[in-house]
Motif scaffolding. Sequence first.
Motif, mmCIF file in Angstrom:
data_model
loop_
_atom_site.group_PDB
_atom_site.id
_atom_site.type_symbol
_atom_site.label_atom_id
_atom_site.label_comp_id
_atom_site.label_asym_id
_atom_site.label_seq_id
_atom_site.Cartn_x
_atom_site.Cartn_y
_atom_site.Cartn_z
ATOM 1 N N LEU A 141 0.837 -1.191 0.000
ATOM 2 C CA LEU A 141 0.000 0.000 0.000
ATOM 3 C C LEU A 141 0.876 1.246 0.000
ATOM 4 N N SER A 142 0.426 2.278 -0.705
ATOM 5 C CA SER A 142 1.088 3.580 -0.681
ATOM 6 C C SER A 142 0.091 4.627 -0.218
ATOM 7 N N MET A 143 0.430 5.354 0.855
ATOM 8 C CA MET A 143 -0.405 6.431 1.385
ATOM 9 C C MET A 143 0.388 7.726 1.299
ATOM 10 N N ARG A 144 0.045 8.535 0.328
ATOM 11 C CA ARG A 144 0.837 9.710 -0.016
ATOM 12 C C ARG A 144 0.987 10.689 1.135
ATOM 13 N N ASN A 145 -0.093 11.033 1.801
ATOM 14 C CA ASN A 145 -0.031 12.115 2.781
ATOM 15 C C ASN A 145 0.576 11.699 4.112
ATOM 16 N N LEU A 146 0.920 10.429 4.236
ATOM 17 C CA LEU A 146 1.732 9.954 5.350
ATOM 18 C C LEU A 146 3.150 9.613 4.888
ATOM 19 N N SER A 147 3.432 9.787 3.588
ATOM 20 C CA SER A 147 4.691 9.304 2.997
ATOM 21 C C SER A 147 4.959 7.866 3.445
ATOM 22 N N LEU A 148 3.907 7.056 3.440
ATOM 23 C CA LEU A 148 3.953 5.708 4.009
ATOM 24 C C LEU A 148 3.804 4.648 2.930
ATOM 25 N N VAL A 149 4.734 3.699 2.906
ATOM 26 C CA VAL A 149 4.605 2.467 2.124
ATOM 27 C C VAL A 149 4.512 1.324 3.122
ATOM 28 N N ALA A 150 3.524 0.454 2.950
ATOM 29 C CA ALA A 150 3.277 -0.607 3.926
ATOM 30 C C ALA A 150 2.963 -1.917 3.217
ATOM 31 N N LEU A 151 3.326 -3.024 3.864
ATOM 32 C CA LEU A 151 2.973 -4.358 3.396
ATOM 33 C C LEU A 151 1.845 -4.872 4.272
ATOM 34 N N TYR A 152 0.687 -5.055 3.661
ATOM 35 C CA TYR A 152 -0.539 -5.425 4.385
ATOM 36 C C TYR A 152 -0.903 -6.873 4.065
ATOM 37 N N ARG A 153 -1.265 -7.615 5.095
ATOM 38 C CA ARG A 153 -1.662 -9.019 4.924
ATOM 39 C C ARG A 153 -3.160 -9.147 5.191
ATOM 40 N N PRO A 154 -3.985 -9.244 4.144
ATOM 41 C CA PRO A 154 -5.435 -9.329 4.344
ATOM 42 C C PRO A 154 -5.869 -10.503 5.212
ATOM 43 N N SER A 155 -5.113 -11.598 5.194
ATOM 44 C CA SER A 155 -5.502 -12.780 5.980
ATOM 45 C C SER A 155 -5.474 -12.517 7.479
ATOM 46 N N THR A 156 -4.659 -11.554 7.912
ATOM 47 C CA THR A 156 -4.604 -11.190 9.326
ATOM 48 C C THR A 156 -5.204 -9.819 9.600
ATOM 49 N N GLY A 157 -5.410 -9.043 8.538
ATOM 50 C CA GLY A 157 -5.945 -7.701 8.699
ATOM 51 C C GLY A 157 -4.944 -6.695 9.219
ATOM 52 N N LYS A 158 -3.630 -7.024 9.166
ATOM 53 C CA LYS A 158 -2.619 -6.151 9.758
ATOM 54 C C LYS A 158 -1.479 -5.844 8.793
ATOM 55 N N ILE A 159 -0.829 -4.742 9.053
ATOM 56 C CA ILE A 159 0.396 -4.355 8.358
ATOM 57 C C ILE A 159 1.566 -5.092 9.003
ATOM 58 N N ILE A 160 2.397 -5.746 8.190
ATOM 59 C CA ILE A 160 3.511 -6.526 8.731
ATOM 60 C C ILE A 160 4.866 -5.858 8.486
ATOM 61 N N TRP A 161 4.886 -4.806 7.651
ATOM 62 C CA TRP A 161 6.106 -4.020 7.411
ATOM 63 C C TRP A 161 5.677 -2.641 6.978
ATOM 64 N N TRP A 162 6.424 -1.635 7.392
ATOM 65 C CA TRP A 162 6.107 -0.280 6.934
ATOM 66 C C TRP A 162 7.344 0.595 6.973
ATOM 67 N N ARG A 163 7.292 1.663 6.183
ATOM 68 C CA ARG A 163 8.425 2.576 6.113
ATOM 69 C C ARG A 163 7.941 3.932 5.603
ATOM 70 N N THR A 164 8.533 5.009 6.120
ATOM 71 C CA THR A 164 8.089 6.352 5.757
ATOM 72 C C THR A 164 9.217 7.223 5.216
ATOM 73 N N ALA A 165 10.309 6.648 4.846
ATOM 74 C CA ALA A 165 11.440 7.403 4.314
ATOM 75 C C ALA A 165 12.255 6.451 3.438
ATOM 76 N N PRO A 166 13.002 6.993 2.477
ATOM 77 C CA PRO A 166 13.355 8.390 2.249
ATOM 78 C C PRO A 166 12.433 9.133 1.291
ATOM 79 N N TRP A 167 11.353 8.537 0.825
ATOM 80 C CA TRP A 167 10.469 9.171 -0.145
ATOM 81 C C TRP A 167 9.597 10.243 0.519
ATOM 82 N N ARG A 168 9.092 11.145 -0.328
ATOM 83 C CA ARG A 168 8.209 12.218 0.127
ATOM 84 C C ARG A 168 7.029 12.332 -0.836
#
Length: 419
Positions: free
Chosen positions: A259-286
């Motif tokens: 997933l990419s969420m622009r206004n949080l500068s957030l890229v995340a790996l989401y697992r629908p089977s658990t309903g949770k994010i298992i990895w995330w990062r907010t840098a170095p991109w803007r």
Amino acid sequence: MSIGFGSLVDGWERAGTPGRIAITLARVPDTIGNSFKGPEPWAGRAVVEPLPAGFWRNPDQDFTDPGYVLVSPFDLQRGRSVVQLLRLKDGLVVHEFVPDVDAANARSAFASVLTDVRRDKDAARNRLMHPLLLGDGSIVLHDSSPLARYDACGKLIWSIDGIFHHATEQGPDGSIWTGYRFPQPRQPNVKPGFWDDALAQVSPDGKLIGVTRIADILQRSGLAHLWGSRPYMDDPFHLNDIQPVFESGPYWQRGDLFLSMRNLSLVALYRPSTGKIIWWRTAPWRFQHDVEIIDDHRISVFDNNIRISDADEQVDGVNQLLVVDFATGKTGSPWQAGFERNRLATRAQGRGTPLPNGDAMIEETEQGRLVRMAPDGTLRWRFISANADKRRMAISWARYLSPQKDGAAIQAAASAKCN
């Protein structure tokens, strides 16, 4: 357990009033659409080189691109956007889609302060965002409007009412993933114009399988503070990409979603089977867009590289296409020389697709430029959306197609007989 890397730095809230202005300008694609005078998507604020419209292949390159691309330029004669299927070895338009978006809008019944589809998203103003080509030659698309599927001749097959937006991708089970925004926000204590973003999963025959709110995903993952600790804004998430994982590997599983969420500068790996994010990062991109999976341990991220401290929000030099290596933990910018050589700098949106030989396809959305370039910036080909006077017009999220992967769909569209 959720795993987080990096931290929020240079956040828009630290910039005070200029940051809040910038974040308002960041509300795209709607911001781009609302900035036009009339339906034509003229290029944004950047001063750009006048270039002739259409496809250009570098005659100095002993290279033939075997692929195709779906691109949505504005057709001045028709007074609306169309979808073209271009053959890249010679730039031939092998099929043109003119989808009947007004038929989908006519079925719409929702009311929202966010959009009025008949006024804002009719055929003249609908940008035909990120068309997805299916195996029978039909396409699925939207423009912060109902999600709809059209046959190769543009006839409506099905539509789902609501505000669907940004990227549209097909997962390994055939289901379609795209962004969704509730016409009336579900989040308590917010204003009517709050952008309550969600993931929408849709079957190829037009059934809505499920809608999952971003706020709920962050809450379940212990990450609600990423937006809840900030000053109020109507668009805190700005979900702009959902990239399905097709093959399990050491760092993700088949069926996961980047997933990419622009206004949080957030890229995340989401697992629908658990309903949770298992990895995330907010840098170095803007204010990034477009996550792509390169192999079993690397992803790419199109970094808009925005100076959000500027009141009018500018690119800090040029955009970047970054590569994150999960195996080493390192992030690199292998196409940096190419971005600088070609001055690729779209303030809003933008796409980056790494290609098997080391090239990348880059969309400079606001400036209506699509290129295939080598890492050093050598162009293999270029597509420009412009009028006869070389005045540029924005394009709307082109998609690279491979004959190996997409051959049946390409053939179905190219052979369609339409009146």
